[in-house]
Scaffold this motif. Structure first.
Motif, short mmCIF file in Angstrom:
data_model
loop_
_atom_site.label_atom_id
_atom_site.label_comp_id
_atom_site.label_asym_id
_atom_site.label_seq_id
_atom_site.Cartn_x
_atom_site.Cartn_y
_atom_site.Cartn_z
N ALA A 126 0.84 -1.20 0.00
CA ALA A 126 0.00 0.00 0.00
C ALA A 126 0.87 1.24 0.00
CB ALA A 126 -0.92 0.00 1.22
N SER A 127 2.10 1.11 -0.46
CA SER A 127 2.99 2.28 -0.47
C SER A 127 3.69 2.41 -1.82
CB SER A 127 4.01 2.19 0.67
OG SER A 127 4.88 1.09 0.48
N LEU A 128 4.10 3.63 -2.09
CA LEU A 128 4.87 3.94 -3.28
C LEU A 128 6.26 4.35 -2.81
CD1 LEU A 128 2.19 6.16 -5.05
CD2 LEU A 128 2.73 3.78 -5.56
N GLU A 129 7.28 3.92 -3.54
CA GLU A 129 8.63 4.22 -3.10
C GLU A 129 9.45 4.83 -4.22
OE1 GLU A 129 10.54 0.96 -1.11
OE2 GLU A 129 8.70 0.42 -0.08
N LEU A 130 10.31 5.74 -3.81
CA LEU A 130 11.27 6.36 -4.72
C LEU A 130 12.54 6.57 -3.91
CD1 LEU A 130 11.89 7.64 -7.47
CD2 LEU A 130 11.04 9.80 -6.56
N GLY A 131 13.52 5.68 -4.15
CA GLY A 131 14.74 5.73 -3.34
C GLY A 131 14.39 5.47 -1.88
N LEU A 133 12.51 7.49 -0.13
CA LEU A 133 11.22 8.11 0.15
C LEU A 133 10.11 7.08 -0.04
CD1 LEU A 133 9.94 10.92 0.71
CD2 LEU A 133 9.68 11.15 -1.75
N ARG A 134 9.27 6.94 0.97
CA ARG A 134 8.14 6.01 0.89
C ARG A 134 6.86 6.75 1.25
NH1 ARG A 134 5.28 2.80 4.36
NH2 ARG A 134 6.66 3.25 6.11
N TYR A 135 5.83 6.57 0.41
CA TYR A 135 4.54 7.21 0.65
C TYR A 135 3.49 6.14 0.90
CZ TYR A 135 0.28 9.88 -0.14
OH TYR A 135 -0.95 10.46 0.00
N ASP A 136 2.87 6.18 2.08
CA ASP A 136 1.81 5.23 2.41
C ASP A 136 0.51 5.78 1.83
OD1 ASP A 136 -0.45 4.08 3.85
OD2 ASP A 136 1.07 3.13 5.10
N VAL A 142 4.32 10.39 4.58
CA VAL A 142 5.58 10.25 3.87
C VAL A 142 6.65 9.82 4.86
CG1 VAL A 142 7.30 11.45 2.47
CG2 VAL A 142 4.89 12.11 2.33
N PHE A 143 7.46 8.85 4.45
CA PHE A 143 8.52 8.36 5.32
C PHE A 143 9.86 8.45 4.61
CE2 PHE A 143 4.66 6.24 6.61
CZ PHE A 143 4.72 6.26 7.98
N TRP A 144 10.88 8.78 5.39
CA TRP A 144 12.25 8.73 4.91
C TRP A 144 12.82 7.45 5.50
CZ3 TRP A 144 14.97 10.90 1.27
CH2 TRP A 144 16.36 10.76 1.27
N ASN A 150 11.72 3.87 9.98
CA ASN A 150 10.93 4.69 9.08
C ASN A 150 10.58 5.97 9.84
OD1 ASN A 150 10.82 2.95 6.90
ND2 ASN A 150 9.04 1.88 7.70
N CYS A 151 11.05 7.07 9.36
CA CYS A 151 10.80 8.34 10.03
C CYS A 151 9.74 9.10 9.26
CB CYS A 151 12.10 9.14 10.05
SG CYS A 151 11.91 10.80 10.68
N PRO A 152 8.55 9.34 9.88
CA PRO A 152 7.54 10.11 9.15
C PRO A 152 8.03 11.53 8.88
CG PRO A 152 6.77 9.55 11.37
CD PRO A 152 8.12 8.95 11.20
N VAL A 153 7.95 11.93 7.64
CA VAL A 153 8.44 13.25 7.24
C VAL A 153 7.30 14.25 7.16
CG1 VAL A 153 9.66 14.53 5.45
CG2 VAL A 153 10.30 12.18 5.95
N ALA A 154 6.21 13.84 6.54
CA ALA A 154 5.10 14.77 6.32
C ALA A 154 3.85 13.99 5.98
CB ALA A 154 5.45 15.73 5.18
N SER A 155 2.76 14.68 6.02
CA SER A 155 1.51 14.15 5.53
C SER A 155 1.09 15.07 4.41
CB SER A 155 0.45 14.12 6.63
OG SER A 155 -0.76 13.66 6.10
N GLY A 156 1.06 14.56 3.18
CA GLY A 156 0.82 15.47 2.08
C GLY A 156 0.06 14.85 0.96
#
Length: 174
Positions: A126-131, A133-136, A142-144, A150-156
């Motif tokens: 249920a996530s998309l990844e780019l390097g 960066l992971r988006y649930d 958003v996680f780094w 997994n460190c949550p970075v933002a909700s966007g």
């Protein structure tokens, strides 16, 4: 993520536009089959939500023309046609999913997330990844990713676009 919405009912289109944008998607709307065919031939989309009962060109013909051009664009049919024969015709013509009206908005949103996830090779996730960066896509966080946590970075809302469009570059923050 950029979606083309084809729907001839302006009230339903407005609801769908707001719902998709709330999910963080960029959405273009057309109300007839000819406009849909033209947009699909000249623009790049990540998914197509396609009504079948469109003026000027039936949605099934739009789909057949899209597949004849060799496009692998994920397509969800969203239509009032609910007969088994219509569903089979839509899926056999190249649709990836088929949802009959009336529908639950939450189901449409979940099906769109799954459709795009499968198209980008993440069928079980249920996530998309780019390097790193992971988006649930469910929690919209958003996680780094590091090796330990997994460190949550933002909700966007813009992350689905950044994780599915690998050719994009992002400015560094200083």
């Amino acid at each position: 993520m950029r979606i083309l919405l084809t729907e001839d009912d302006p009230a339903l289109a407005d609801l769908l536009l707001r719902a998709c944008r709330q999910e963080g998607y960029s959405v273009d709307w057309v109300s007839d089959g000819v406009a849909a065919d033209l947009a699909l031939g000249s623009e790049t989309y990540d998914a197509l939500v396609l009504d079948l009962g469109l003026p000027r060109m039936d949605g099934l013909d739009v789909l057949k023309r899209l597949r004849k051009r060799g496009s692998r664009l994920p397509v969800m049919i969203l239509t009032a046609r609910e007969a088994i024969a219509d569903r089979v015709a839509g899926l056999d013509s190249g649709a990836d999913d088929y949802l009959s009206k009336p529908f639950a908005l939450a189901e449409l949103q979940a099906r769109l997330r799954a459709l795009v996830r499968r198209h980008h090779g993440g069928a079980a996730s249920a996530s998309l990844e780019l390097g790193r960066l992971r988006y649930d896509t469910v929690s919209r966080q958003v996680f780094w990713t590091t090796t330990k946590s997994n460190c949550p970075v933002a909700s966007g809302k813009s992350c689905p676009a950044c994780c599915t469009r690998r050719e994009r570059s992002f400015p560094s923050r200083r």
